[in-house]
Scaffold this motif. Structure first.
Motif, PDB file in Angstrom:
ATOM      1  N   TYR A 262      67.762  31.443  14.076  1.00  0.00           N
ATOM      2  CA  TYR A 262      66.843  31.077  13.059  1.00  0.00           C
ATOM      3  C   TYR A 262      65.419  31.248  13.697  1.00  0.00           C
ATOM      4  CZ  TYR A 262      69.766  29.849   8.993  1.00  0.00           C
ATOM      5  OH  TYR A 262      70.504  29.713   7.955  1.00  0.00           O
ATOM      6  N   LEU A 263      65.142  30.792  15.069  1.00  0.00           N
ATOM      7  CA  LEU A 263      64.033  30.685  15.808  1.00  0.00           C
ATOM      8  C   LEU A 263      63.412  32.164  16.117  1.00  0.00           C
ATOM      9  CD1 LEU A 263      64.487  27.647  17.916  1.00  0.00           C
ATOM     10  CD2 LEU A 263      63.124  27.581  15.940  1.00  0.00           C
ATOM     11  N   THR A 264      64.214  32.937  16.405  1.00  0.00           N
ATOM     12  CA  THR A 264      63.742  34.203  16.873  1.00  0.00           C
ATOM     13  C   THR A 264      63.918  35.401  15.720  1.00  0.00           C
ATOM     14  OG1 THR A 264      66.034  34.810  17.546  1.00  0.00           O
ATOM     15  CG2 THR A 264      64.746  33.981  19.401  1.00  0.00           C
ATOM     16  N   PHE A 265      64.707  35.372  14.696  1.00  0.00           N
ATOM     17  CA  PHE A 265      64.659  36.262  13.796  1.00  0.00           C
ATOM     18  C   PHE A 265      63.944  35.865  12.413  1.00  0.00           C
ATOM     19  CE2 PHE A 265      68.035  37.908  16.435  1.00  0.00           C
ATOM     20  CZ  PHE A 265      67.599  39.210  16.828  1.00  0.00           C
ATOM     21  N   TYR A 266      64.170  34.624  12.002  1.00  0.00           N
ATOM     22  CA  TYR A 266      63.645  34.103  10.971  1.00  0.00           C
ATOM     23  C   TYR A 266      62.226  33.376  10.946  1.00  0.00           C
ATOM     24  CZ  TYR A 266      68.266  34.344   8.504  1.00  0.00           C
ATOM     25  OH  TYR A 266      69.391  35.084   7.849  1.00  0.00           O
ATOM     26  N   ASP A 267      62.047  32.647  12.129  1.00  0.00           N
ATOM     27  CA  ASP A 267      60.725  32.293  12.259  1.00  0.00           C
ATOM     28  C   ASP A 267      59.822  33.212  13.164  1.00  0.00           C
ATOM     29  OD1 ASP A 267      61.353  30.011  10.850  1.00  0.00           O
ATOM     30  OD2 ASP A 267      61.729  28.928  12.525  1.00  0.00           O
ATOM     31  N   ASN A 268      60.509  34.314  13.821  1.00  0.00           N
ATOM     32  CA  ASN A 268      59.852  35.250  14.493  1.00  0.00           C
ATOM     33  C   ASN A 268      59.193  34.645  15.683  1.00  0.00           C
ATOM     34  OD1 ASN A 268      60.038  37.498  12.922  1.00  0.00           O
ATOM     35  ND2 ASN A 268      58.372  36.676  11.483  1.00  0.00           N
ATOM     36  N   LEU A 269      59.765  33.794  16.397  1.00  0.00           N
ATOM     37  CA  LEU A 269      59.422  32.976  17.812  1.00  0.00           C
ATOM     38  C   LEU A 269      59.857  33.971  18.861  1.00  0.00           C
ATOM     39  CD1 LEU A 269      59.954  29.195  17.433  1.00  0.00           C
ATOM     40  CD2 LEU A 269      57.980  30.906  16.912  1.00  0.00           C
ATOM     41  N   SER A 270      59.267  34.064  19.931  1.00  0.00           N
ATOM     42  CA  SER A 270      59.578  34.836  20.949  1.00  0.00           C
ATOM     43  C   SER A 270      60.833  34.013  21.797  1.00  0.00           C
ATOM     44  CB  SER A 270      58.535  35.278  22.160  1.00  0.00           C
ATOM     45  OG  SER A 270      58.034  33.961  22.738  1.00  0.00           O
ATOM     46  N   GLN A 271      61.383  34.617  22.713  1.00  0.00           N
ATOM     47  CA  GLN A 271      62.586  33.959  23.421  1.00  0.00           C
ATOM     48  C   GLN A 271      61.968  32.709  24.151  1.00  0.00           C
ATOM     49  OE1 GLN A 271      64.864  36.751  25.681  1.00  0.00           O
ATOM     50  NE2 GLN A 271      65.771  37.652  23.766  1.00  0.00           N
TER      51      GLN A 271
ATOM     52  N   SER B 194      65.817  27.435  29.001  1.00  0.00           N
ATOM     53  CA  SER B 194      65.277  28.313  29.640  1.00  0.00           C
ATOM     54  C   SER B 194      65.293  29.615  28.782  1.00  0.00           C
ATOM     55  CB  SER B 194      65.685  28.990  31.107  1.00  0.00           C
ATOM     56  OG  SER B 194      66.981  29.447  30.834  1.00  0.00           O
ATOM     57  N   GLN B 195      64.182  30.841  29.143  1.00  0.00           N
ATOM     58  CA  GLN B 195      64.328  32.007  28.124  1.00  0.00           C
ATOM     59  C   GLN B 195      65.658  32.722  28.433  1.00  0.00           C
ATOM     60  OE1 GLN B 195      60.690  34.536  29.001  1.00  0.00           O
ATOM     61  NE2 GLN B 195      61.725  36.242  27.936  1.00  0.00           N
ATOM     62  N   MET B 196      66.103  32.687  29.775  1.00  0.00           N
ATOM     63  CA  MET B 196      67.141  33.398  30.042  1.00  0.00           C
ATOM     64  C   MET B 196      68.505  32.898  29.210  1.00  0.00           C
ATOM     65  SD  MET B 196      69.006  33.955  33.787  1.00  0.00           S
ATOM     66  CE  MET B 196      67.334  34.827  34.251  1.00  0.00           C
ATOM     67  N   HIS B 197      68.361  31.372  29.106  1.00  0.00           N
ATOM     68  CA  HIS B 197      69.664  30.733  28.423  1.00  0.00           C
ATOM     69  C   HIS B 197      69.449  31.327  26.914  1.00  0.00           C
ATOM     70  CE1 HIS B 197      72.005  27.112  27.540  1.00  0.00           C
ATOM     71  NE2 HIS B 197      72.573  28.140  27.238  1.00  0.00           N
ATOM     72  N   VAL B 198      68.345  31.508  26.355  1.00  0.00           N
ATOM     73  CA  VAL B 198      67.962  31.849  25.171  1.00  0.00           C
ATOM     74  C   VAL B 198      68.505  33.080  24.810  1.00  0.00           C
ATOM     75  CG1 VAL B 198      66.347  32.424  23.407  1.00  0.00           C
ATOM     76  CG2 VAL B 198      66.095  30.268  24.627  1.00  0.00           C
ATOM     77  N   SER B 199      68.183  34.092  25.704  1.00  0.00           N
ATOM     78  CA  SER B 199      68.701  35.281  25.743  1.00  0.00           C
ATOM     79  C   SER B 199      69.899  35.517  25.592  1.00  0.00           C
ATOM     80  CB  SER B 199      67.842  36.250  26.915  1.00  0.00           C
ATOM     81  OG  SER B 199      68.740  37.616  26.799  1.00  0.00           O
ATOM     82  N   ARG B 200      70.667  34.902  26.685  1.00  0.00           N
ATOM     83  CA  ARG B 200      72.182  34.876  26.718  1.00  0.00           C
ATOM     84  C   ARG B 200      72.664  34.416  25.156  1.00  0.00           C
ATOM     85  NH1 ARG B 200      72.619  32.872  31.131  1.00  0.00           N
ATOM     86  NH2 ARG B 200      72.772  30.631  30.496  1.00  0.00           N
ATOM     87  N   LEU B 201      72.296  33.196  24.726  1.00  0.00           N
ATOM     88  CA  LEU B 201      72.916  32.688  23.526  1.00  0.00           C
ATOM     89  C   LEU B 201      72.500  33.832  22.427  1.00  0.00           C
ATOM     90  CD1 LEU B 201      71.715  28.906  23.792  1.00  0.00           C
ATOM     91  CD2 LEU B 201      74.085  29.904  23.959  1.00  0.00           C
ATOM     92  N   GLN B 202      71.439  34.301  22.272  1.00  0.00           N
ATOM     93  CA  GLN B 202      71.131  35.399  21.149  1.00  0.00           C
ATOM     94  C   GLN B 202      71.834  36.560  21.031  1.00  0.00           C
ATOM     95  OE1 GLN B 202      67.712  38.036  21.407  1.00  0.00           O
ATOM     96  NE2 GLN B 202      66.743  36.575  19.918  1.00  0.00           N
TER      97      GLN B 202
END
Length: 263
Positions: free
Chosen positions: A215-224, A234-242
């Motif tokens: 939701y945060l990265t695709f619907y709200d258009n937030l960066s990782q 962390s951004q790395m954790h976000v990337s892995r979860l995404q």
């Protein structure tokens, strides 16, 4: 050439005899003989009404229907010639056809009947007044309300519908487009909504944290990085979860698509 002069091949006595014979046994040869004799009269009458977009051939055919009706109903005992009886019948048939069959859209009969009266009044008053008549002038002349005149004038614009393939000039260079080109275009938002609905049905395969990332990265258009800062990871954790969430969604959508194909 007069209307009556169109039917001089058979003398009056023979006409009455042939019509009586046709009325008695419906002999087709007699009918053809009578039709041939009066065809010129019908064509002459139809020509008087062949204005606008009504093909003359159609009006002649309608007139022939009126002629056949006149053959069946004519009674010489009333002392009228066949021509004087047939002409109003033929003309009436043609007028009904024009009134009822040649409109592109359905309008009330009273409008169809009032239309010619309004047109005739406009022509008459233009000459009489030496100017274009106003609505009140027309209404007073034909003894109807101004609202009825306005309604009739508006409705008569629907006498003929334009094809969507009708070309109109688009610019000063003479380029043309069709009416269909101006009616509308493909709405991309419908596809977007459909994709969102399909994706929403597949979100059940994700964990709550994975849903938050999507939701945060695709619907709200937030960066990782922004999503990570908001969630305290962390951004790395976000990337892995995404990546894991997207993989789950692709697999779920693939299974749903296959299930639809099998059905």
């Amino acid at each position: 050439m007069s209307t009556k002069s169109q039917a001089i091949g058979i003398n009056k006595a023979d006409v009455c005899e042939l019509i009586a014979q046709y009325q008695q046994d419906g002999d087709e040869e007699v009918q053809q003989q009578l039709v041939k004799n009066y065809r010129g009269m019908v064509e002459s009458l139809a020509t008087r009404f062949a204005y606008g977009n009504e093909p003359l051939e159609d009006l002649v055919q309608v007139g022939m229907i009126g002629l056949l009706a006149a053959f069946k109903r004519y009674d010489p005992s009333f002392g009228r010639s066949f021509e004087s009886f047939a002409i109003p019948t033929i003309v009436g048939e043609i007028k009904r056809y024009i009134r009822d069959k040649t409109w592109s859209v359905h309008v009330p009969r009273r409008i169809k009947e009032l239309g010619p009266k309004v047109k005739k009044a406009v022509d008459h008053l233009t000459v009489e007044l030496q100017r274009s008549p106003q609505i009140v002038d027309i209404a007073r002349h034909i003894n109807v309300s101004e609202e009825e005149v306005l309604e009739t004038m508006e409705m008569t614009r629907n006498y003929h519908a334009l094809s969507v393939d009708t070309e109109i000039e688009a610019d000063s260079d003479g380029s043309t487009v069709t009416l269909l080109d101006l009616i509308g275009s493909e709405e991309e938002e419908y596809g977007r909504v459909e994709r969102q609905l399909t994706l929403s049905k597949a979100l059940h395969v994700l964990s709550e944290r994975e849903k938050e990332i999507i939701y945060l990265t695709f619907y709200d258009n937030l960066s990782q990085k922004q999503a990570g800062d908001l969630l305290g990871i962390s951004q790395m954790h976000v990337s892995r979860l995404q990546r894991r969430a997207l993989s789950k969604l692709r697999e779920a959508l693939w299974h749903d698509a296959n299930a639809l194909v099998e059905k």
